[in-house]
Scaffold this motif. Structure first.
Motif, PDB file in Angstrom:
ATOM      1  N   GLU C 160       9.639  24.975  35.842  1.00  0.00           N
ATOM      2  CA  GLU C 160       9.173  26.263  35.314  1.00  0.00           C
ATOM      3  C   GLU C 160       9.921  26.651  34.035  1.00  0.00           C
ATOM      4  OE1 GLU C 160       9.967  29.385  38.059  1.00  0.00           O
ATOM      5  OE2 GLU C 160       9.671  30.887  36.494  1.00  0.00           O
ATOM      6  N   GLU C 164       7.175  26.063  29.144  1.00  0.00           N
ATOM      7  CA  GLU C 164       6.835  26.783  27.914  1.00  0.00           C
ATOM      8  C   GLU C 164       7.500  26.131  26.721  1.00  0.00           C
ATOM      9  OE1 GLU C 164       7.084  31.059  29.395  1.00  0.00           O
ATOM     10  OE2 GLU C 164       8.189  30.868  27.489  1.00  0.00           O
ATOM     11  N   GLU C 168       5.648  24.695  23.421  1.00  0.00           N
ATOM     12  CA  GLU C 168       5.796  25.364  22.128  1.00  0.00           C
ATOM     13  C   GLU C 168       6.709  24.622  21.161  1.00  0.00           C
ATOM     14  OE1 GLU C 168       5.230  29.839  23.969  1.00  0.00           O
ATOM     15  OE2 GLU C 168       7.137  29.279  23.036  1.00  0.00           O
ATOM     16  N   HIS C 199      16.866  25.813  18.391  1.00  0.00           N
ATOM     17  CA  HIS C 199      17.671  25.296  19.502  1.00  0.00           C
ATOM     18  C   HIS C 199      17.346  26.067  20.756  1.00  0.00           C
ATOM     19  CE1 HIS C 199      20.091  23.260  16.493  1.00  0.00           C
ATOM     20  NE2 HIS C 199      20.249  24.408  15.881  1.00  0.00           N
ATOM     21  N   LEU C 200      17.184  25.322  21.842  1.00  0.00           N
ATOM     22  CA  LEU C 200      16.894  25.944  23.116  1.00  0.00           C
ATOM     23  C   LEU C 200      18.052  25.594  24.038  1.00  0.00           C
ATOM     24  CD1 LEU C 200      14.720  27.412  24.686  1.00  0.00           C
ATOM     25  CD2 LEU C 200      13.605  25.254  25.084  1.00  0.00           C
ATOM     26  N   ASP C 201      18.800  26.586  24.484  1.00  0.00           N
ATOM     27  CA  ASP C 201      20.008  26.328  25.271  1.00  0.00           C
ATOM     28  C   ASP C 201      19.851  26.762  26.724  1.00  0.00           C
ATOM     29  OD1 ASP C 201      22.339  27.310  22.600  1.00  0.00           O
ATOM     30  OD2 ASP C 201      21.162  25.491  22.935  1.00  0.00           O
ATOM     31  N   TYR C 202      20.252  25.869  27.634  1.00  0.00           N
ATOM     32  CA  TYR C 202      20.251  26.187  29.064  1.00  0.00           C
ATOM     33  C   TYR C 202      21.691  26.137  29.552  1.00  0.00           C
ATOM     34  CZ  TYR C 202      15.229  25.287  28.912  1.00  0.00           C
ATOM     35  OH  TYR C 202      13.883  25.330  28.613  1.00  0.00           O
ATOM     36  N   PRO C 203      22.234  27.264  30.002  1.00  0.00           N
ATOM     37  CA  PRO C 203      23.632  27.235  30.477  1.00  0.00           C
ATOM     38  C   PRO C 203      23.737  26.526  31.821  1.00  0.00           C
ATOM     39  CG  PRO C 203      22.701  29.419  30.766  1.00  0.00           C
ATOM     40  CD  PRO C 203      21.643  28.597  30.099  1.00  0.00           C
ATOM     41  N   SER C 206      22.774  28.519  34.956  1.00  0.00           N
ATOM     42  CA  SER C 206      21.456  29.152  35.015  1.00  0.00           C
ATOM     43  C   SER C 206      20.826  28.935  36.387  1.00  0.00           C
ATOM     44  CB  SER C 206      20.558  28.541  33.944  1.00  0.00           C
ATOM     45  OG  SER C 206      19.212  28.862  34.190  1.00  0.00           O
ATOM     46  N   ASP C 207      20.023  29.904  36.822  1.00  0.00           N
ATOM     47  CA  ASP C 207      19.317  29.774  38.093  1.00  0.00           C
ATOM     48  C   ASP C 207      18.363  28.588  38.096  1.00  0.00           C
ATOM     49  OD1 ASP C 207      18.886  33.333  38.833  1.00  0.00           O
ATOM     50  OD2 ASP C 207      20.523  31.916  39.229  1.00  0.00           O
ATOM     51  N   LEU C 208      17.994  28.147  36.893  1.00  0.00           N
ATOM     52  CA  LEU C 208      17.052  27.040  36.807  1.00  0.00           C
ATOM     53  C   LEU C 208      17.721  25.699  37.074  1.00  0.00           C
ATOM     54  CD1 LEU C 208      15.235  27.913  33.464  1.00  0.00           C
ATOM     55  CD2 LEU C 208      14.231  28.010  35.737  1.00  0.00           C
TER      56      LEU C 208
END
Lengths: 284, 379, 281
Positions: C160, C164, C168, C199-203, C206-208
């Motif tokens: 999820e 996106e 994109e 830049h797309l950052d995921y810590p 993160s809950d993901l």
């Protein structure tokens, strides 16, 4: 020559719009023939349509609350107009909640079918939208070109399968081939087939039923003595078939086709108030 | 410049960008003391839009410091790039909590950072160009006609026209009715195009103060962008217009937002002696049931016509004679400052431009409608 | 020549013969790897693997294990052939793609062996469709030699959160840069397009983030046009695992749950793009 008509009932309006949408999918331009009792949408410009032709007939009383028509002359009390059905479809598209829709033939600077839609509004007076659809008036000497086509001397007549299934199958087959073979027999079986170098696909429909047609001498002798299992077939342009099926927005009361072996397929779709006939010639 | 937009306002900003993208290919950003202004102009300089977001719109607003010799920093970016960040409005609503905009002149970058659900951060570093002020001078007070309507009314009106329709004519008729009609170009065969006309009653509007018999023709496509913004924000739209040829101004007002859209209108080149039903002059009465019905004589003419096959041609339309553009003093300035560009519609006179304006608020009414050119190349 | 509507009796010897009550269990998975017209099918006792490759750089595999089928039998150790995936998908979805509740298309698949066409028998609501699809010599497939012992960095994310982002992606960028690190920014997707960089950052907290095992900072770049098709697999999946090895080879594994709740996998392998100059970070 005069024509004025009015629809007030929303259900009739929506039904009429759906019919126009179907016609618009089948023909870029067509003939609208008006008589005292009926309206006809006719397509017979064969060369331009890859040979396909159409005859759609509706009883005006089932749709219009008011209908006044005066033809070109007393003994020829009809009007033939050429128009672009997509224009009419667009004019009716935004009339879903109309209080009334009026149609009138006018000739201010050129002949037009004026569609006036009366819409509800929050103010004291209704909102009026008018669409002037250009039409061409067909002179009487050309009317013979637009006679009702006769039912061909077919080899097999069979009811069509559930249109939704037929539509899905034909749409997929369209990705694989430009031509489709329709074959059917007098035992209620129909096959749709495509074949290319890469792939062959055949869909088998059973138990469709064959409509009873009375033959001219009053008996159904044409079926006797014939092999009920043998298939009659015609190879047609798949796009034409797909357009016919895609244009059907509501399930018809009766849907059938008549096949003349390797010559032509004649589709008849009947709803309560309207009948549509579509002829697709076979590819030689 | 540094600003932060939070919560539902991110979507509002996104919608504004969508609206501006219908006008031009470049987005101009101008931070001022009274808020952040986003602007766009179309390639033929016949359409201009600006969105001014007041400081209250932001969670944090620091326009930067302007010294006695330096101005507040301005720039322009590619519209496509900026729009790409706000492309999906539903996903902005669903996942973005905060948007940070940072102008870093020394790094030549405009930074947009979206703080999203699940701790995800999207950082965009956009290249920008410095630019001069893009400013249209217009004065709504000097227009003779004004209409104010809820956006919903206008949205319901334009739905009857196809999405591809280029121009529409807004007019006033008897009984105070307001009409909208699709504009058919001269070059198109008038007898082949469907003409749609819609009539709205005066009491459907919030206010009507119009010169009788007035009409203007403008670009519907560019207007639709503003209309969807107005509809989504539920704001009433005011239309200010004057004679044909003078720009039409659409405005939206809110406590934290001021929106202007200025569009050129078609000049009325035809003489008054022409027949009433040609486009541009709506002398048409409000529709009633007694239309003239001349088909009898038409049919007689057809039946007796000679010749082989085809039906006779329809009676010809009196054609509008194209006339040379009016010469006015502004024309000279247009030559100087003009940026060549192919106008989308040859007939629309450009909202021309004069010399570079000095910074400051738009001046009060002048008799000319002038768009100042952003003239990086000129001094 | 009319094709017989009767599927062959089970007694006949077919190199591959299988039955599936719901053809969508197969067609939806195949769509997730449909970025080229042709695919190589490999059938073994464990199930069916369909492979699609491009540019000698990217490989996608869809696995439909034998347990998903109601019947699955392979006569030899393995059976392999090349087939048009576009045609196969059109045939599997001949009755339409929308899933009406309660209706499904039943499928029977038969393959006689080398040189023979693949036969499909599809049935829905009493209507039978027979398809005969020509097959070709299978291509030699790439071997990425990617195994779990060589993995340097690995994370598992809920799909999820990525859907996106992938839909994109700035396609004016030639590359998609992936940074994985035990330190900030932890997991970063970057593009360098006409507009500028994104830049797309995921810590890592993160809950993901379902799993985070990064031992080294690695930054690798891949041709974006090759990875973009993986968006289809992402759309279908509930979880994705992202792994890189010491050479920067990328493995994306998508966990897909079908209508009956059964789990299938699709994986994408991609080589890093060597031919670019240092882009800004």
């Amino acid at each position: 020559m005069r024509f004025r008509a009015k629809i007030v009932d929303l259900a009739c309006l929506n039904h009429f719009s759906r019919i126009i949408n179907t016609i618009a999918k089948l023909a870029k331009t067509c003939i609208l023939r008006l008589t005292v009792c009926k309206l006809y949408f006719i397509l017979s410009d064969k060369v331009a349509n890859g040979g396909a032709s159409m005859w759609c007939e509706l009883s005006q009383g089932n749709f219009f609350d008011e209908f006044q028509m005066e033809g070109v002359a007393a003994e020829h009390n009809e009007i033939y107009l050429e128009l672009v059905p997509e224009n009419l479809s667009r004019a009716l598209k935004t009339s879903q909640s109309a209080k009334a829709v009026k149609m009138k033939l006018t000739n201010k600077h050129s002949p037009c079918l004026r569609v006036a839609v009366e819409l509800p509004s929050l103010s004291s007076s209704s909102r009026i939208v008018t669409h002037d659809i250009p039409v061409g008036v067909i002179p009487r000497r050309m009317w013979n070109d637009f006679r009702e086509p006769s039912v061909p001397d077919f080899d097999v007549s069979i009811y069509l399968p559930v249109l939704k299934t037929m539509k899905s199958v034909v749409e997929r087959m369209k990705n694989l081939s430009n031509f489709i073979v329709i074959e059917a027999n007098l035992s209620g079986e129909m096959n749709l087939k495509i074949e290319t170098d890469l792939v062959s696909v055949t869909t088998h429909f059973k138990d469709l039923g064959n409509p009873p047609w009375a033959s001219e001498d009053g008996c159904q002798s044409s079926a006797q003595g014939r092999d009920l299992e043998s298939m009659t077939e015609a190879c047609i342009d798949i796009k034409k078939l797909q357009q016919l099926l895609a244009g059907q927005q509501v399930n018809p009361t009766k849907a059938l086709c008549n096949i003349v072996h390797k010559r032509i397929v004649h589709f008849i779709l009947l709803h309560e108030e309207v009948s549509l006939q579509y002829f697709i010639p076979a590819i030689s | 410049m540094k600003c932060v937009i939070a919560g539902g306002n991110v979507k509002v900003l996104g919608r504004a960008v969508h609206s501006l993208s219908r006008i031009g290919d470049e987005l101009y950003l101008e931070p001022t003391e009274s808020g952040l202004s986003l602007r766009a102009v179309n390639s033929s300089r016949s359409g201009f839009a600006s969105f001014l977001f007041a400081p209250l719109f932001f969670q944090l607003y620091e326009p930067g410091s302007a010294g006695p010799e330096t101005e507040l920093f301005r720039c322009k970016v590619h519209m496509k790039s900026f729009l790409g960040i706000f492309r999906s409005l539903p996903s902005l609503e669903k996942s973005v909590g905060k948007c940070l905009i940072l102008l870093k002149p020394r790094a030549s970058r405009l930074v947009l950072q979206l703080h999203c659900k699940y701790g995800v951060t999207k950082t965009h570093n956009l290249a920008f160009q410095e630019c001069e002020r893009l400013q249209a001078v217009f004065d709504t007070q000097s227009c003779t006609s004004h209409l104010c309507a809820p956006a919903r009314l206008l949205a319901e009106a334009v739905v009857h026209f196809p999405p591809t329709l280029a121009e529409v004519t807004l007019g006033t008729g008897p009984g105070g009715k307001i009409s909208l009609r699709n504009y058919v170009e001269d070059e198109a065969e008038p007898s082949k195009t469907m003409v749609t006309e819609l009539w709205l009653a005066e009491d459907e509007f919030q206010s009507v103060a119009v010169a009788p018999g007035s009409h203007i023709t403008f670009c519907l496509k560019e207007f639709r962008g503003l209309l969807s913004f107005a509809e989504a924000s539920n704001l009433p739209l005011t239309i200010h217009f004057d004679e044909p040829g003078r720009p039409v101004i659409f405005t939206l007002d809110d406590t934290v937002l001021e929106v202007h859209l200025v569009l050129a209108t078609l000049s009325d080149l035809q003489s008054n002696s022409q027949s009433p039903s040609t486009n541009g002059v709506s002398h048409l009465p409000a529709p009633s049931d007694d239309f003239a019905d001349d088909l009898e004589s038409y049919m007689v003419a057809m039946e007796t016509s000679e010749g082989g096959s085809e039906r006779p041609p329809s009676p010809t339309f009196p054609l509008r004679a194209p006339q040379p553009a009016q010469s006015e003093p502004e024309e000279e300035e247009e030559e100087e400052g003009a940026v060549p560009g192919t106008p989308p519609h040859k007939k629309f006179r450009s909202l021309f431009f004069g010399s570079v304006m000095t910074p400051g608020r738009p001046g009060p009414a002048t008799t000319q409608e002038v768009l100042a050119e952003d003239s990086e190349g000129e001094s | 020549m009319p094709l017989s509507a009767q599927p062959p009796a089970s007694g006949e010897r077919y190199a591959l013969s299988a039955s599936l009550d719901n053809a969508r269990h197969l067609s939806s998975l195949l769509r997730a790897v449909h970025f080229q017209d042709h695919a190589t099918c490999l059938a073994t006792a464990s199930g069916l693997r369909v492979t699609v490759e491009d540019a000698k750089c990217i490989q996608a595999n869809a696995f439909i294990q034998a347990e998903i089928f109601q019947e699955f039998s392979v006569q030899e150790e393995s059976v392999m052939f090349r087939i048009s995936l576009s045609v196969l998908l059109d045939c599997l979805t001949i009755f339409g793609t929308s899933s009406l509740p309660g209706t499904s298309t039943a499928l029977r698949m038969c393959y006689r062996g080398y040189g023979y066409p693949l036969m499909l028998f599809l049935e829905e609501g009493g209507v039978v469709t027979v398809c005969k699809i020509n097959t070709q010599e299978p291509d030699e497939l790439l071997d990425f030699d990617f195994c779990s012992t060589k993995v340097v960095n690995k994370i598992i994310l809920q799909s999820e959160g990525l859907r996106e982002a992938f839909a994109e992606l700035d396609m004016t960028s030639e590359v998609l840069q992936i940074t994985m690190s035990p330190d900030k920014p932890y997991f970063r997707l970057s593009t360098f397009g006409n507009a500028g960089s994104a830049h797309l950052d995921y810590p890592r907290d993160s809950d993901l983030m379902e799993a985070f095992h990064c031992s080294q900072t690695q930054t690798n770049r891949y041709k974006i046009s090759l990875l973009k098709p993986s968006t289809k697999a992402l759309a279908l999946s509930c979880k994705v695992s992202i792994r890189t090895d010491a050479q920067g080879f990328l493995s994306l594994q998508y966990m897909i749950r079908n209508e009956d709740g059964q789990i299938c996998f699709v994986e994408y392998y991609c080589c890093p793009d060597e031919n670019i100059t240092e882009a800004e970070l």
